[in-house]
Design a protein around this motif. Structure first.
Motif, PDB file in Angstrom:
ATOM      1  N   ASP A 337      26.181  11.118  66.770  1.00  0.00           N
ATOM      2  CA  ASP A 337      26.338  12.377  67.280  1.00  0.00           C
ATOM      3  C   ASP A 337      25.347  13.525  66.749  1.00  0.00           C
ATOM      4  OD1 ASP A 337      27.994  14.153  69.383  1.00  0.00           O
ATOM      5  OD2 ASP A 337      28.357  15.097  67.440  1.00  0.00           O
ATOM      6  N   ALA A 338      25.455  13.513  65.308  1.00  0.00           N
ATOM      7  CA  ALA A 338      24.503  14.535  64.896  1.00  0.00           C
ATOM      8  C   ALA A 338      23.046  14.247  65.219  1.00  0.00           C
ATOM      9  CB  ALA A 338      24.857  14.652  63.354  1.00  0.00           C
ATOM     10  N   TYR A 339      22.775  12.838  65.346  1.00  0.00           N
ATOM     11  CA  TYR A 339      21.141  12.571  65.610  1.00  0.00           C
ATOM     12  C   TYR A 339      21.014  13.139  67.035  1.00  0.00           C
ATOM     13  CZ  TYR A 339      17.231   9.513  66.749  1.00  0.00           C
ATOM     14  OH  TYR A 339      15.698   9.210  67.151  1.00  0.00           O
ATOM     15  N   GLU A 344      18.527  16.606  70.795  1.00  0.00           N
ATOM     16  CA  GLU A 344      18.859  17.070  72.224  1.00  0.00           C
ATOM     17  C   GLU A 344      18.837  15.489  73.120  1.00  0.00           C
ATOM     18  OE1 GLU A 344      16.625  20.306  73.284  1.00  0.00           O
ATOM     19  OE2 GLU A 344      17.412  21.518  72.273  1.00  0.00           O
ATOM     20  N   ILE A 345      19.682  14.603  73.007  1.00  0.00           N
ATOM     21  CA  ILE A 345      19.717  13.520  73.367  1.00  0.00           C
ATOM     22  C   ILE A 345      20.804  13.455  74.379  1.00  0.00           C
ATOM     23  CG2 ILE A 345      19.716  10.881  73.417  1.00  0.00           C
ATOM     24  CD1 ILE A 345      18.148  11.259  70.900  1.00  0.00           C
ATOM     25  N   LYS A 346      20.949  13.357  75.763  1.00  0.00           N
ATOM     26  CA  LYS A 346      22.042  13.271  76.606  1.00  0.00           C
ATOM     27  C   LYS A 346      22.328  11.977  76.694  1.00  0.00           C
ATOM     28  CE  LYS A 346      20.989  17.739  77.056  1.00  0.00           C
ATOM     29  NZ  LYS A 346      21.871  18.630  76.365  1.00  0.00           N
ATOM     30  N   GLY A 347      23.611  11.784  77.520  1.00  0.00           N
ATOM     31  CA  GLY A 347      24.221  10.585  78.075  1.00  0.00           C
ATOM     32  C   GLY A 347      23.587  10.002  79.265  1.00  0.00           C
ATOM     33  N   LEU A 348      24.061   9.141  79.805  1.00  0.00           N
ATOM     34  CA  LEU A 348      23.648   8.701  80.942  1.00  0.00           C
ATOM     35  C   LEU A 348      24.371   9.250  82.185  1.00  0.00           C
ATOM     36  CD1 LEU A 348      23.688   4.468  80.322  1.00  0.00           C
ATOM     37  CD2 LEU A 348      21.763   6.000  80.577  1.00  0.00           C
ATOM     38  N   VAL A 599      28.498  24.060  63.161  1.00  0.00           N
ATOM     39  CA  VAL A 599      27.441  24.754  62.371  1.00  0.00           C
ATOM     40  C   VAL A 599      26.158  24.718  63.004  1.00  0.00           C
ATOM     41  CG1 VAL A 599      26.481  25.005  60.225  1.00  0.00           C
ATOM     42  CG2 VAL A 599      28.901  24.301  60.319  1.00  0.00           C
ATOM     43  N   GLY A 600      25.947  23.498  63.454  1.00  0.00           N
ATOM     44  CA  GLY A 600      24.297  23.228  64.032  1.00  0.00           C
ATOM     45  C   GLY A 600      23.493  22.686  63.021  1.00  0.00           C
ATOM     46  N   ARG A 601      22.182  22.760  63.345  1.00  0.00           N
ATOM     47  CA  ARG A 601      21.053  22.159  62.601  1.00  0.00           C
ATOM     48  C   ARG A 601      21.127  22.789  60.950  1.00  0.00           C
ATOM     49  NH1 ARG A 601      14.848  20.842  64.215  1.00  0.00           N
ATOM     50  NH2 ARG A 601      14.266  20.518  62.159  1.00  0.00           N
ATOM     51  N   LEU A 602      20.904  21.824  60.136  1.00  0.00           N
ATOM     52  CA  LEU A 602      21.145  22.319  58.518  1.00  0.00           C
ATOM     53  C   LEU A 602      19.666  22.569  58.090  1.00  0.00           C
ATOM     54  CD1 LEU A 602      23.713  19.703  57.521  1.00  0.00           C
ATOM     55  CD2 LEU A 602      24.103  22.147  58.254  1.00  0.00           C
ATOM     56  N   GLY A 603      19.238  23.553  58.427  1.00  0.00           N
ATOM     57  CA  GLY A 603      17.913  24.215  57.920  1.00  0.00           C
ATOM     58  C   GLY A 603      16.710  23.800  58.859  1.00  0.00           C
ATOM     59  N   HIS A 604      15.667  24.446  58.627  1.00  0.00           N
ATOM     60  CA  HIS A 604      14.351  24.376  59.618  1.00  0.00           C
ATOM     61  C   HIS A 604      13.151  24.314  58.891  1.00  0.00           C
ATOM     62  CE1 HIS A 604      17.483  25.865  62.418  1.00  0.00           C
ATOM     63  NE2 HIS A 604      16.505  25.540  63.386  1.00  0.00           N
TER      64      HIS A 604
END
Length: 669
Positions: A337-339, A344-348, A599-604
């Motif tokens: 799920d995090a990956y 930004e990978i959607k489902g089918l 939280v979202g992405r852990l750092g940039h």
């Protein structure tokens, strides 16, 4: 149509690379199916005490001898002398098969005399010479079915009693003559006919049949369609489908490789379609299939052997495996799920997915049969006969359905497929039984535990690390069952006696670490099978599987340190420890992929991301770790450390996201 052909081709290619069995000539193609039918009749007569086949099931040991006599000759017909020798069966393999059948029949016929007259210690000359031949035939059968590593280890250990007196101090023992060793191996209930084979004959056969029938009836297709209907539309959906379907199928098939080749043929191409890399898709399937074998209610042959070693009902082993398997699959699910969120990978699209209503309407009876099996295992505790009732019900309901009715061809294929599974397992278990028999014969099984304790300096953590490494190394060269059996005899007593650890936790620990070789390079058989289906590089797939399944490397330490995670303890304690481990696993898995839910992405930035992910990882590990005992910190102190790492990690992540949204230069670079 083209896509289906491509998938079938990938699966077939993978099967050819992994399986080394050869097809029988048309005139002999009926033999494996006939062997399965006879084996089923014998097993039903033995388990249900019908009395129809007393000639081979009258005595317990006679039944075990009959099982080996029936299945071992198949090994010489199905497995060639060399993996590359796929041509017609040579004359010497026909001869070896016939000799193996005759010798097996000799022991079946004399089972009563072996037991009553103590042939394991004083046998007639004819029986001794026959024992020599059986000894060699079993080693060669184990080599063909299980590979050279098993053959070398079994040979060395089976000969150990002959030279036990000249071995170094820690492994020195009382020696035996060649005659005494041969008699003990073939005619005692501690060696070839010992616990491994007893578990196979008494428990495993029924579950293997259930798994084969389930697959042939369309169970694999149903569970995959059900998973797609439920999860295919969410972000990273096909990868989550792989977890769901592989978990269900693997829990009943008990085989990592067959699981990969069943569910992976559909899930891997679907993962590729939504943008996941080949090696990542293969790694997901390898991890999901490996976890399936660790998931109740059916966990493969090793779990049944474990129940025999611990002298507990199989239901106790299945119950103990519930929380660890939930934690493993949760960690895998969160990583995927995090990956998917990070990339930004959607489902089918929903239009491409099967209907949940239609799927349940077509295959509802698979769930019903599954529920019956669980009920008979956990409530009635009839593990020996439960799979036979479940299989019978499945066949009846399947024939009444309109979708997956069997034809006579399906019956033949199912029986032949089951025979191959049976023959392979019997060859390996009979060989590994001699390993256990040698330790028992020399008395080393009673002293080796003390040697391990001495080697570890009396340190329980060191014993655990030794156990983990030994399990992993043996898992590379041997089947999981073979590695488990050896360590259950040699190492488990040291951990239980020297460390004061829970017996169930210790045996589960060994099982989990033995399974790691399926996803850990350089071997990683499960990952390499998935790589073949995905068209990916094997080593890259293995490394991805290792990262995705990273949670499995420390889950065994959690339940060894706190047996509440294997249902040993008060209900409230089990609940609290479970919730704590649950949150810890979520944080750990999120840190591995750099994205935390809510939280979202852990750092940039590279440095900043490493710091934030490190803090979240530390928080997850300290939260999941049980306090007290061998851990020099209390639970309250560990919780404090976890929060002290998590709060700044989350605040830094939010600050980083705010800077990224405002278009500021990436901090931390």
């Amino acid at each position: 149509m083209t896509k289906a052909k491509t998938q079938d081709g990938s699966a077939q290619q993978a099967r050819e690379q992994i399986s080394q069995t050869r097809p029988l000539p048309p005139g002999l193609a009926w033999i494996p199916g006939a062997v399965t039918v006879v084996l089923m009749l014998m097993t039903l007569d033995y388990l249900f005490n019908l009395g129809w086949l007393n000639i081979v099931t009258g005595l317990e040991t006679q039944f075990y001898y009959a099982v080996v006599a029936l299945l071992l000759p198949l090994v010489y017909l199905l497995w060639p002398l060399r993996p590359s020798a796929w041509h017609a069966i040579p004359w010497y393999d026909y001869l070896l098969s016939a000799v193996t059948l005759l010798i097996g029949g000799y022991f079946v016929y004399n089972a009563d005399a072996i037991l009553e007259r103590g042939w394991a210690f004083a046998a007639p000359d004819t029986a001794i010479w026959v024992s020599y031949a059986y000894w060699l035939l079993i080693i060669e059968a184990a080599r063909r079915a299980g590979g050279w590593p098993i053959a070398v280890i079994v040979t060395a250990f089976s000969l150990y009693p002959l030279v036990a007196d000249v071995m170094p101090g820690p492994i020195q023992a009382f020696p035996s003559s060649l005659e005494e060793t041969a008699m003990y191996h073939t005619m005692s209930t501690e060696s070839i006919m010992g616990v491994p084979l007893q578990a196979f004959a008494g428990l495993v056969i029924g579950f293997l049949v259930f798994g084969v029938v389930l697959q042939k009836s369309g169970g694999g297709k149903f569970f995959i369609n059900l998973a797609f209907a439920l999860l295919g539309h969410v972000r990273g959906g096909p990868a989550k489908v792989s977890i769901f379907s592989s978990g269900l199928m693997g829990s009943m098939s008990g085989s990592v490789i067959s699981n990969v080749l069943t569910t992976g043929v559909l899930s891997i191409p679907a993962m590729r379609r939504i943008g996941m890399g080949r090696s990542f898709a293969g790694g997901v399937e390898a991890c999901a299939s490996t976890g399936g074998v660790l998931m109740p209610p059916v966990m493969g042959a090793t779990a049944f052997v474990m129940a025999m070693f611990l002298d507990v009902p199989y239901a106790a082993v299945a119950l103990a495996a519930v929380i660890p398997s939930v934690l493993y699959f949760l960690g895998l699910f969160i990583q995927i799920d995090a990956y998917a969120a990070r990339h930004e990978i959607k489902g089918l699209p929903s239009a491409e997915l099967p209907s949940l209503k239609a799927t349940l309407k077509e295959g509802w009876y698979f769930i019903f049969v599954f529920a019956l099996l669980v009920w008979m295992l956990l409530v009635m505790q009839r593990e020996a006969v439960a799979p036979f009732y479940a299989t019978a019900l499945l066949l009846i309901l399947n024939q009444l359905s309109k979708h997956n009715r069997w034809r006579w061809q399906d019956v033949g294929e199912t029986l032949s497929g089951a025979a191959r599974l049976f023959a392979e397992l019997v060859a390996i278990l009979a060989g590994v039984g001699m390993l256990v028999g040698s330790l028992s014969m020399t008395g080393l099984s009673g002293t080796i535990a003390n040697d391990f304790i001495h080697l570890a300096g009396g340190s329980v953590p060191m014993l655990l690390i030794m156990g983990a490494l030994t399990s992993f190394v043996l898992g590379i060269g041997m089947t999981v069952t073979a590695a488990y059996i050896f360590l259950a005899v040699a190492l488990a007593p040291a951990l239980i006696q020297g460390g004061g650890l829970d017996p169930m936790a210790v045996h589960m620990f060994i099982l989990y670490w033995g399974m790691l070789s399926f996803i850990t390079p350089p071997v990683a058989l499960g990952a390499f099978a998935a790589a073949t289906v995905a068209g990916a590089r094997p080593m890259a797939t293995g490394l991805q599987a290792m990262r995705l399944g990273s949670v499995i490397y420390f889950i065994p330490f959690l339940f060894v340190l706190n047996p509440a995670l294997i249902m040993q303890g008060a209900p409230l304690q089990i609940l609290l420890v479970f919730v704590q481990a649950l949150v810890g696993i979520v944080l750990f898995a999120s840190a591995m992929q750099g994205y935390l839910i809510w939280v979202g992405r852990l750092g940039h930035g590279v440095i900043q991301e490493a710091v934030i992910r490190g803090l979240v990882l530390l928080s997850g590990l300290t939260l999941a770790l049980p306090g007290g005992g061998m851990v020099p910190l209390t639970q309250f102190e560990l919780l404090g450390i976890s929060l002290a790492a998590l709060v700044p990690g989350v605040l830094l992540a939010k600050w980083s996201q705010r800077h990224a949204r405002n278009g500021s230069p990436e901090p931390g670079l």
